[in-house]
Design an enzyme around this catalytic site. Structure first.
Site, PDB file in Angstrom:
ATOM      1  CG  ASP A   1       2.514  -5.731  -0.537  1.00  0.00           C
ATOM      2  OD1 ASP A   1       1.489  -5.165  -0.988  1.00  0.00           O
ATOM      3  OD2 ASP A   1       3.002  -5.437   0.574  1.00  0.00           O
TER       4      ASP A   1
ATOM      5  CB  THR B   1       1.740   2.862   2.708  1.00  0.00           C
ATOM      6  OG1 THR B   1       3.005   2.187   2.575  1.00  0.00           O
ATOM      7  CG2 THR B   1       1.093   2.506   4.031  1.00  0.00           C
TER       8      THR B   1
HETATM    9  C1  RB5 Z   1       2.087  -5.181   4.335  1.00  0.00           C
HETATM   10  O1  RB5 Z   1       1.325  -5.472   5.463  1.00  0.00           O
HETATM   11  C2  RB5 Z   1       2.454  -3.714   4.319  1.00  0.00           C
HETATM   12  O2  RB5 Z   1       3.434  -3.456   5.272  1.00  0.00           O
HETATM   13  C3  RB5 Z   1       2.920  -3.315   2.934  1.00  0.00           C
HETATM   14  O3  RB5 Z   1       1.918  -3.547   2.010  1.00  0.00           O
HETATM   15  C4  RB5 Z   1       3.314  -1.869   2.750  1.00  0.00           C
HETATM   16  O4  RB5 Z   1       2.327  -1.000   3.201  1.00  0.00           O
HETATM   17  C5  RB5 Z   1       4.656  -1.500   3.205  1.00  0.00           C
HETATM   18  O5  RB5 Z   1       5.127  -0.368   3.035  1.00  0.00           O
END
Ligand code: RB5
Length: 153
Positions: free
Chosen positions: A8, A68
């Site tokens: 992402d 994370t």
């Molecule tokens: C996105 O802001 C964040 O929530 C995503 O990258 C991740 O850390 C979710 O577990």
């Protein structure tokens, strides 16, 4: 080896750095499933995409990154046949291969330094599954996925 990679926005920068590392190695073909910028997207879309590419054989293994590594690993593990391991050091990376035969590695773009992530990926790529008693345990997970039961007998 062919590796599917996806992230992402929180893992985008790390994904791009890992692609450079994989290109430098010269022994890996990369299937990049996005995302393609730091614009906000939803990690489940990319975790599932990468898991499906590994599960259907388009890639042998996968790498997923989000902020994370947690959300994208949870999503990826919903794909049948996927054993996605979130690793924060090389010891976990080695064990995720030796004991769990992890077929997807998850990393956190906001929680793991890029150089550490490259070392984790290197260990993960170069460590083999040990089989034996570990195969029996993986078989139990696969049986549960197929609704064959067996874990609580
Ligand atoms: C996105 O802001 C964040 O929530 C995503 O990258 C991740 O850390 C979710 O577990």
């Amino acid at each position: 080896m062919k590796i599917a990679i996806a992230s992402d926005h929180g893992g985008y920068e790390l994904k791009e750095e890992l692609k450079k590392y994989l290109a430098e190695r010269g022994d890996i073909e990369v299937l990049d499933l996005g995302t393609d910028s730091e614009d906000s997207v939803d990690y489940p879309d990319y975790g599932v995409k990468c898991g499906e590419a590994v599960a259907d054989g388009r890639a042998e293994r996968g790498v997923v990154c989000c902020g994370t590594g947690i959300g994208i690993s949870i999503a990826c593990n919903k794909v049948r046949g996927i054993r996605c391991a979130l690793c924060t050091d090389v010891h976990m990376a080695a064990l995720s291969r030796q004991h769990n035969n992890a077929n997807v590695l998850a990393l956190g773009g906001r929680t793991t330094f890029i150089e550490d992530a490259k070392a984790i990926l290197q260990t993960w790529l170069d460590t083999d599954f040990e089989g034996g008693r570990h195969q029996r345990r993986i078989d139990k997970i696969a049986a549960y996925e197929k609704n064959e039961g067996g874990i609580h007998e």
